[in-house]
Design an enzyme around this catalytic site. Structure first.
Site, PDB file in Angstrom:
ATOM      1  CE1 TYR A  27      -4.447   1.278   0.384  1.00  0.00           C
ATOM      2  CE2 TYR A  27      -3.297   3.002   1.779  1.00  0.00           C
ATOM      3  CZ  TYR A  27      -4.289   2.726   1.084  1.00  0.00           C
ATOM      4  OH  TYR A  27      -5.436   3.258   0.871  1.00  0.00           O
ATOM      5  CG  LEU A  59      -9.072  -6.024   5.757  1.00  0.00           C
ATOM      6  CD1 LEU A  59     -10.333  -5.361   5.538  1.00  0.00           C
ATOM      7  CD2 LEU A  59      -9.246  -6.869   6.960  1.00  0.00           C
ATOM      8  CB  ILE A  84      -0.681   4.637   8.498  1.00  0.00           C
ATOM      9  CG1 ILE A  84       0.788   4.084   8.335  1.00  0.00           C
ATOM     10  CG2 ILE A  84      -0.700   6.104   9.295  1.00  0.00           C
ATOM     11  CD1 ILE A  84       1.614   4.957   7.390  1.00  0.00           C
ATOM     12  CB  ALA A  87      -9.838  10.588   9.882  1.00  0.00           C
ATOM     13  CB  THR A  88     -12.729   6.188   9.178  1.00  0.00           C
ATOM     14  OG1 THR A  88     -11.916   5.649   8.473  1.00  0.00           O
ATOM     15  CG2 THR A  88     -12.865   7.711   8.356  1.00  0.00           C
ATOM     16  CG  HIS A  90     -10.990   1.108   6.576  1.00  0.00           C
ATOM     17  ND1 HIS A  90     -11.613   0.070   6.251  1.00  0.00           N
ATOM     18  CD2 HIS A  90      -9.739   0.958   5.977  1.00  0.00           C
ATOM     19  CE1 HIS A  90     -11.028  -0.568   5.314  1.00  0.00           C
ATOM     20  NE2 HIS A  90      -9.937  -0.307   5.121  1.00  0.00           N
TER      21      HIS A  90
END
Length: 178
Positions: A27, A59, A84, A87-88, A90
């Site tokens: 990523y 995942l 990393i 803000a959510t 997830h």
């Protein structure tokens, strides 16, 4: 802040060839390049044959390991990726579910070193990916090798476990089977 372990088990040695798959979610390019280098360095130092599979995200790493285990004959796996915090929520889902899935595969007998980095920021990720600093990917490769050595020591069976009849079995209609 937790540091790097001072307990060095060294690398196990093997009398038969070892094949390992590194499954990585690249990523963050520079982070994943550092992780791959660190894991490959350990595997090369141990004289282990290895190949790399890339998947879209952390995942998918456990799923790729499960598929590869079912369809091939690798001795172990190194799971790599970097998550990393954002803000959510997830982040929490990815961290918890990828770790849970890897643990479940490990409890089924797969030899997996988990090097998926879970951090608060890029600086922490760089420190953990760096082979000269915290080297989590190299540690994951070492963990996979130690699990392979443990499996070989105790001769874990490959394939299904369960009842295997011996001898002749009589069937209700009077026939028998061997």
């Amino acid at each position: 802040m937790a540091g790097h372990s001072d307990n060095d088990l060294g690398l196990p040695t093997f009398d038969k060839p070892v094949k390992v798959v590194i499954v990585i979610a690249p990523y963050y390019t520079s982070i994943s390049e550092a992780q791959l280098k660190a894991a490959r360095d350990v595997l090369d130092r141990a004289g282990v044959t290895h190949e790399t599979i890339e998947v879209p995200g952390s995942l998918e790493v456990p799923t790729a390991i499960g598929i590869t285990h079912r369809l091939s004959n690798f001795d172990g796996f190194v799971a790599l990726g970097c998550v990393i915090r954002g803000a959510t929520s997830h982040y929490d889902v990815v961290v918890n579910e990828s770790s849970r899935a890897l643990t479940m595969l490990g409890l089924q007998g797969l030899c997996i070193g988990n090097g998926i980095i879970t951090v608060e920021n890029r600086e922490q990720a760089e420190e953990r990916a760096d082979g000269a600093r915290l080297n989590t990917a190299g540690g994951a490769a070492e963990a996979a090798l130690h699990l392979i050595a443990l499996t070989r020591k105790y001769g874990a069976p490959k394939g299904s476990l369960g009842f295997k009849p011996r001898g002749t079995i009589e069937i209700a209609d009077g026939s028998s089977t061997a």
